[in-house]
Write a protein that holds these residues in place. Structure first.
Motif, PDB file in Angstrom:
ATOM      1  N   LEU A  19       0.682  -1.335  -0.100  1.00  0.00           N
ATOM      2  CA  LEU A  19      -0.084  -0.039  -0.014  1.00  0.00           C
ATOM      3  C   LEU A  19       0.775   1.115   0.031  1.00  0.00           C
ATOM      4  O   LEU A  19       0.559   2.178  -0.630  1.00  0.00           O
ATOM      5  N   LEU A  20       1.837   1.044   0.707  1.00  0.00           N
ATOM      6  CA  LEU A  20       2.793   2.394   0.689  1.00  0.00           C
ATOM      7  C   LEU A  20       3.556   2.634  -0.574  1.00  0.00           C
ATOM      8  O   LEU A  20       3.799   3.719  -0.892  1.00  0.00           O
ATOM      9  N   GLU A  21       3.991   1.510  -1.222  1.00  0.00           N
ATOM     10  CA  GLU A  21       4.387   1.608  -2.493  1.00  0.00           C
ATOM     11  C   GLU A  21       3.751   2.287  -3.551  1.00  0.00           C
ATOM     12  O   GLU A  21       4.320   2.908  -4.459  1.00  0.00           O
ATOM     13  N   TRP A  22       2.514   2.220  -3.385  1.00  0.00           N
ATOM     14  CA  TRP A  22       1.484   2.824  -4.184  1.00  0.00           C
ATOM     15  C   TRP A  22       1.505   4.375  -4.151  1.00  0.00           C
ATOM     16  O   TRP A  22       1.164   4.898  -5.014  1.00  0.00           O
ATOM     17  N   GLU A  23       1.688   4.787  -3.036  1.00  0.00           N
ATOM     18  CA  GLU A  23       1.466   6.228  -2.904  1.00  0.00           C
ATOM     19  C   GLU A  23       2.571   7.304  -3.300  1.00  0.00           C
ATOM     20  O   GLU A  23       3.656   6.964  -3.036  1.00  0.00           O
ATOM     21  N   ASP A  24       2.339   8.055  -4.103  1.00  0.00           N
ATOM     22  CA  ASP A  24       3.103   8.957  -4.728  1.00  0.00           C
ATOM     23  C   ASP A  24       3.869   9.771  -3.522  1.00  0.00           C
ATOM     24  O   ASP A  24       4.985  10.349  -3.995  1.00  0.00           O
ATOM     25  N   ASN A  25       3.413  10.238  -2.700  1.00  0.00           N
ATOM     26  CA  ASN A  25       3.970  11.139  -1.774  1.00  0.00           C
ATOM     27  C   ASN A  25       4.631  10.437  -0.685  1.00  0.00           C
ATOM     28  O   ASN A  25       5.373  10.961   0.328  1.00  0.00           O
ATOM     29  N   ILE A  83      -8.018  -6.612  -1.928  1.00  0.00           N
ATOM     30  CA  ILE A  83      -8.154  -6.393  -3.361  1.00  0.00           C
ATOM     31  C   ILE A  83      -7.058  -5.372  -3.781  1.00  0.00           C
ATOM     32  O   ILE A  83      -6.565  -5.795  -4.823  1.00  0.00           O
ATOM     33  N   ARG A  84      -6.956  -4.189  -3.136  1.00  0.00           N
ATOM     34  CA  ARG A  84      -5.991  -3.275  -3.587  1.00  0.00           C
ATOM     35  C   ARG A  84      -4.486  -3.595  -3.522  1.00  0.00           C
ATOM     36  O   ARG A  84      -3.736  -3.678  -4.337  1.00  0.00           O
ATOM     37  N   VAL A  85      -4.360  -4.561  -2.398  1.00  0.00           N
ATOM     38  CA  VAL A  85      -3.133  -5.176  -2.144  1.00  0.00           C
ATOM     39  C   VAL A  85      -2.760  -6.028  -3.370  1.00  0.00           C
ATOM     40  O   VAL A  85      -1.556  -6.159  -3.851  1.00  0.00           O
ATOM     41  N   LYS A  86      -3.641  -6.861  -3.573  1.00  0.00           N
ATOM     42  CA  LYS A  86      -3.439  -7.781  -4.829  1.00  0.00           C
ATOM     43  C   LYS A  86      -3.028  -7.269  -6.109  1.00  0.00           C
ATOM     44  O   LYS A  86      -2.109  -7.621  -6.817  1.00  0.00           O
ATOM     45  N   ASN A  87      -4.019  -6.215  -6.384  1.00  0.00           N
ATOM     46  CA  ASN A  87      -3.738  -5.189  -7.808  1.00  0.00           C
ATOM     47  C   ASN A  87      -2.331  -4.692  -7.498  1.00  0.00           C
ATOM     48  O   ASN A  87      -1.574  -4.781  -8.773  1.00  0.00           O
ATOM     49  N   ILE A  88      -1.824  -4.248  -6.465  1.00  0.00           N
ATOM     50  CA  ILE A  88      -0.408  -3.639  -6.478  1.00  0.00           C
ATOM     51  C   ILE A  88       0.441  -4.717  -6.580  1.00  0.00           C
ATOM     52  O   ILE A  88       1.821  -4.564  -7.275  1.00  0.00           O
ATOM     53  N   GLU A  89       0.400  -5.829  -5.846  1.00  0.00           N
ATOM     54  CA  GLU A  89       1.292  -6.835  -5.725  1.00  0.00           C
ATOM     55  C   GLU A  89       1.225  -7.606  -7.361  1.00  0.00           C
ATOM     56  O   GLU A  89       2.574  -7.832  -7.863  1.00  0.00           O
TER      57      GLU A  89
END
Length: 277
Positions: free
Chosen positions: A69-75, A177-183
């Protein structure tokens, strides 16, 4: 507290500090605890990070999921896991009501160095650095007295002594679900070789795929397969290109819903922007 497989004493603390553990930032940071310290833990994970460019160490699936989740955040510009509270005694003025004996090695009588799962560096809207500390736990752990006592120590350390935002995140608060998408996208997020494609070639192929996807009434999967066939691309290049578009947020989708390649592009896509070099 995880059961330690290493002997804990003053010599071990000195060794960790000499190794640079708990020190540095970004790519140079070394976590206080690494998976090699717990050789019997089957849930331990090592993974290369996009944000830092270094290998991260995790001891639970929940820790790993929050990392994604952290990896996906631009800030988010830095992620430091297992950050040690090395100056705990100096930072907390009154610890008389804390039972620190529970966090002490029974043989050596040396206190464990407590750590917080994540110390995160973010940029605010003005481009200024801010910090946040997060303790990652399974919800069931919050029923344990020793866990609550450790969390109270962390809370006082970060909020009262350091003035840094601190909070607890449990597995129940993470969108799987969000995690699986990022993974699914993460290998492309950290890839440096761009699947062997030169920058101009990658840009042209992405633009071509975007045009096809936008014009097609077929599913994303069917459109990708046809695109590979028409341009004699190796099997799998089309999926890589689509992942690249998503990973670099050229194409935006609802990350809280499954990325279903059997949908049409217009059903899946929320917004798209120009492909950049």
């Amino acid at each position: 507290m995880s059961k330690r497989t290493l002997k804990w004493n003053e010599k071990k603390i000195e060794q960790f500090i000499k190794e640079g553990r708990g020190q540095g930032e970004g790519k140079d940071y070394k976590p206080w605890l690494v998976v090699q310290d717990f050789p019997t833990m089957g849930v331990a994970t090592r993974i290369l990070g996009k944000t830092t460019g270094r290998v991260h160490h995790f001891f639970s699936n929940t820790q790993l999921k929050y990392f994604y989740l952290l990896e996906w955040e631009d800030n988010v510009i830095d992620i430091r896991e297992h950050y040690p509270l090395l100056d705990l005694e100096e930072s907390l003025s009154d610890m008389s009501d804390l039972n620190l004996e529970k966090f002490r090695d029974k043989e050596s009588k040396v206190d464990y160095i407590l750590s917080t799962t994540f110390l995160i560096t973010v940029l605010d809207s003005n481009g200024n650095k801010k910090y946040a500390a997060r303790s990652i736990k399974y919800a069931s752990e919050l029923k344990k007295k020793i866990t609550l006592e450790k969390l109270e120590i962390e809370r006082r350390y970060w909020t009262e002594a350091k003035g840094i935002d601190w909070g607890i995140v449990t597995n129940k608060e993470i969108n799987d679900i969000r995690v699986k998408n990022i993974e699914w996208l993460h290998p492309v997020m950290i890839s440096k070789n761009q699947n062997g494609l030169e920058n101009n070639e990658l840009k042209d192929l992405c633009e071509g795929l975007l045009y096809r996807l936008n014009e097609s009434r077929n599913s994303v999967r069917q459109t990708i397969i046809q695109y590979e066939q028409d341009y004699s691309l190796d099997k799998g290049i089309g999926i890589f290109l689509f992942k690249y578009l998503l990973a670099n947020k050229i194409v935006l989708v609802d990350m809280d819903k499954p990325i279903n390649l059997n949908c049409s592009f217009k059903e899946l896509c929320r917004h798209r922007r120009e492909v950049e070099n």
